[in-house]
Write an enzyme that holds these catalytic residues in place. Structure first.
Site, PDB file in Angstrom:
ATOM      1  N   HIS A  61       0.825  -1.220   0.000  1.00  0.00           N
ATOM      2  CA  HIS A  61       0.000   0.000   0.000  1.00  0.00           C
ATOM      3  C   HIS A  61       0.858   1.269   0.000  1.00  0.00           C
ATOM      4  CE1 HIS A  61      -3.422  -2.607   1.867  1.00  0.00           C
ATOM      5  NE2 HIS A  61      -3.320  -2.747   0.560  1.00  0.00           N
ATOM      6  N   ARG A  99       0.532 -28.057   1.246  1.00  0.00           N
ATOM      7  CA  ARG A  99       1.313 -27.201   2.145  1.00  0.00           C
ATOM      8  C   ARG A  99       0.829 -25.763   1.985  1.00  0.00           C
ATOM      9  NH1 ARG A  99       6.691 -24.394   1.379  1.00  0.00           N
ATOM     10  NH2 ARG A  99       7.051 -23.560   3.444  1.00  0.00           N
ATOM     11  N   HIS A 144       5.117 -17.606   6.927  1.00  0.00           N
ATOM     12  CA  HIS A 144       5.631 -17.456   5.558  1.00  0.00           C
ATOM     13  C   HIS A 144       5.592 -15.957   5.211  1.00  0.00           C
ATOM     14  CE1 HIS A 144       6.238 -19.754   1.555  1.00  0.00           C
ATOM     15  NE2 HIS A 144       6.533 -18.501   1.321  1.00  0.00           N
ATOM     16  N   GLU A 189      11.960 -20.350   5.036  1.00  0.00           N
ATOM     17  CA  GLU A 189      13.095 -19.667   4.421  1.00  0.00           C
ATOM     18  C   GLU A 189      13.698 -18.524   5.251  1.00  0.00           C
ATOM     19  OE1 GLU A 189      12.159 -18.608   0.366  1.00  0.00           O
ATOM     20  OE2 GLU A 189      12.084 -20.690  -0.258  1.00  0.00           O
ATOM     21  N   ASN A 331      13.514 -26.165   0.338  1.00  0.00           N
ATOM     22  CA  ASN A 331      12.969 -25.414  -0.791  1.00  0.00           C
ATOM     23  C   ASN A 331      14.120 -25.220  -1.763  1.00  0.00           C
ATOM     24  OD1 ASN A 331      10.774 -25.201   0.883  1.00  0.00           O
ATOM     25  ND2 ASN A 331      10.707 -22.960   0.903  1.00  0.00           N
ATOM     26  N   TYR A 333      15.252 -24.418  -6.031  1.00  0.00           N
ATOM     27  CA  TYR A 333      14.813 -24.051  -7.375  1.00  0.00           C
ATOM     28  C   TYR A 333      15.929 -24.102  -8.406  1.00  0.00           C
ATOM     29  CZ  TYR A 333      10.478 -22.236  -5.293  1.00  0.00           C
ATOM     30  OH  TYR A 333       9.280 -22.121  -4.633  1.00  0.00           O
ATOM     31  N   GLU A 402       9.349 -27.027  -1.443  1.00  0.00           N
ATOM     32  CA  GLU A 402       9.043 -26.152  -2.587  1.00  0.00           C
ATOM     33  C   GLU A 402       9.980 -26.486  -3.726  1.00  0.00           C
ATOM     34  OE1 GLU A 402       9.039 -21.860  -2.066  1.00  0.00           O
ATOM     35  OE2 GLU A 402       7.938 -22.041  -0.181  1.00  0.00           O
TER      36      GLU A 402
END
Ligand SMILES: *[C@@H]1O[C@H](CO)[C@@H](O)[C@H](O)[C@H]1NC(C)=O
Ligand SMILES: *[C@@H]1O[C@H](CO)[C@@H](O)[C@H](O)[C@H]1NC(C)=O
Length: 517
Positions: A61, A99, A144, A189, A331, A333, A402
């Site tokens: 915002h 999850r 999270h 994380e 997690n 990637y 993840e």
């Protein structure tokens, strides 16, 4: 089996169908498949039914906006209202577990445990009840990234009192939601929370107190996690019978050359990136990794600080944190190359986490590139992460919590399918080398608010139409591929769903022409 053997008698088809794309591989018995989301990224309902503000409400915002497309998570995928559709999607995919994360300010609007928002508790109980009907196991993350703004005013994760505030919040979750949950993640994380949120300006609260705040945060996150774990172990485990772990983001850093400098640059990068959080919990010795303690201490001394900017963990802290996880939530990637040379001089702010690490981290332009600048497809790096965890931490039970791929949209996502197949193959490679991997979680069940990137990066197995008031969800081609993996408990690189994207995209989807859920 019979058909496949027959086909392989024909050399051309055999080459084409089996050798070039690989073989069908089985997952171990009891292996679990899931998909993941996080509260702020999907729920919306940002000010409904008594929810308090989080640091992401405040961030999105803010004007000028720090978000790439100026968007917010005010509505996001509207899962606050659409959760029954979400659960239907889980059932369509055949997921063993889902999850999701619980929004701290939805449960405790002030951040403190003085006032519990029953409507917030009910939202998660309703979601879980809907999942129970479909036999889908809840895998709940307590935190999270949507910290109550009230706590941020007091320094958030840099204030050591957050260890108690987090444990108070955890107690309320164990009391009210714990009877329905057997798998818990305390914190998602830590590095992204601490480095990106406090030690740089990549995530809310954008504190950017480089080289200082990320390390204060690291100590507090570890102690908060440990306190919640011990609370469960001492007071809830016997009754509720669940497991509690933590999800740590683990990028693989590969030495850019076989020089000694680059070998150490890659090792230091791994120790700063995830060893910083994994070592204190999972290693035999406990405490921060030696490389991290040494680098930060010597840089701090050079810079004139009277003590290391990395706070010391006392003997008591080390003992408190060590062993506080029933499994390692990974997690992961991607992979980066690391090197160390004279080009480092003046490259990073002083003091900073990157300067302390003293490594240059680069991409290899030959690796397939996703829509997210940081994410490339490097499956062998996934195998290496899993094998390193086995080696460093005495082969803990691992849930991959993840893993996924971003695109710029569209239903025909062959790049995501390629990533999924190659990463599942890489996981099986690690499994066959003895890594104790219990489950895999695709990120993400559906498109969602990707933090500073807003809605410009799509990670979903399901597309979400953010321009529609109904936030219509449509399965991508990858959803059908994942569904078949789960159904067959096998990874068949040759499996092609019957998925005709044109008819779907033009709104005349004919169920006879497509695989249907
Ligand atoms: C964050 O801090 C770094 C290093 O001090 C500085 O270069 C950068 O401009 C800061 N970012 C913002 C948004 O202030
Ligand atoms: C807890 O789990 C064990 C092993 O799965 C089981 O034997 C036991 O009955 C469970 N206890 C409760 C209270 O559910």
């Amino acid at each position: 089996m019979y058909t496949r053997t027959l086909l392989c008698l024909l050399p051309l088809i055999c080459l084409n169908g089996v050798l070039s794309k690989g073989r069908v591989r089985k997952f171990p018995p009891n292996f679990l498949f899931g998909a993941s989301t996080a509260a702020y990224q999907i729920e919306g309902g940002w000010n409904e039914d008594g929810k308090g503000q989080s640091i992401w409400d405040v961030a999105t915002h803010q004007r000028p906006t720090p978000i790439k497309d100026g968007s917010t998570g005010d509505i996001a995928a509207d899962s606050y209202h659409m959760y029954k559709r979400d659960v239907a999607m889980m059932a369509e995919l055949g997921l063993d577990f889902y999850r999701f994360s619980i929004s701290w300010p939805r449960i405790l609007p002030n951040g403190f445990a003085d006032k519990v928002n029953q409507a917030g508790v009910d939202y998660y109980l309703n979601l879980i009840e809907e999942m129970e009907k479909r036999n889908i196991t809840p895998f709940a993350t307590m935190y999270h990234w949507d910290l109550p703004q009230n706590l941020q005013k007091l320094g958030g994760w840099t204030n050591p009192h957050i260890i108690d505030w987090f444990a108070d919040y955890a107690k309320i979750l164990f009391d009210r939601i714990g009877p329905k949950v057997k798998l818990w993640i305390t914190i998602n994380e830590p590095k992204q929370i601490c480095y990106e949120g406090y030690g740089s300006d990549a995530k809310a609260p954008f504190l950017n107190a480089t080289g200082i705040a990320e390390y204060l945060c690291a100590k507090n996150v570890l102690l908060a996690h440990a306190k919640a774990y011990r609370l469960y172990n001492e007071h809830y485990k016997k009754i509720q019978n669940g497991s509690v772990g933590i999800s740590i983001s683990c990028t693989w850093y590969e030495a850019a050359s076989d020089s000694n400098d680059d070998f150490h640059a890659a090792e230091d990068a791994r120790m700063f990136d995830w060893g910083q959080f994994a070592h204190p919990i999972f290693s035999k010795a406990g405490d921060f990794p030696e490389q991290v303690r040494r680098n930060v201490a010597s840089k701090s001394a050079e810079q004139g600080f009277p003590r290391s900017r990395l706070p010391k963990l006392s003997t008591k802290d080390v003992a408190t944190i060590k062993g506080t996880s029933d499994f390692f939530g990974v997690n992961t990637y991607t992979t980066k190359l690391a090197y160390r040379d004279a080009s480092l001089d003046g490259m990073y702010a002083v003091p900073s986490y990157m300067d302390d690490m003293s490594a240059v981290l680069v991409k290899d332009p030959t690796w397939p590139q996703s829509q997210s600048s940081w994410l490339q497809e490097v499956p062998w790096g996934f195998t290496k992460v899993l094998k390193e965890i086995k080696k460093l931490y005495n082969n803990p039970p691992v849930y991959v919590t993840e893993n996924g791929w971003s695109s710029d949209g569209g239903l025909l996502d062959d790049d995501r399918i390629s990533y999924l197949r190659h990463y599942l193959g890489a996981l099986l490679d690690a499994y066959s080398e003895g890594c104790d991997i219990r489950g895999y979680t695709a990120w993400s069940l559906m498109d969602n608010f990707e933090w500073k990137s807003g809605y410009t990066e799509k990670f979903g197995l399901y597309e979400v139409d953010f321009s529609s008031p109904d936030r219509t969800r449509t399965p991508r081609k990858s959803a059908f591929v994942y569904k078949e993996v789960i159904r067959s408990r096998k990874m068949d690189p040759n499996y092609e769903p019957n998925y005709v994207v044109e008819t779907v995209e033009h709104g005349t989807k004919d169920d006879d022409d497509n695989d249907v859920f």
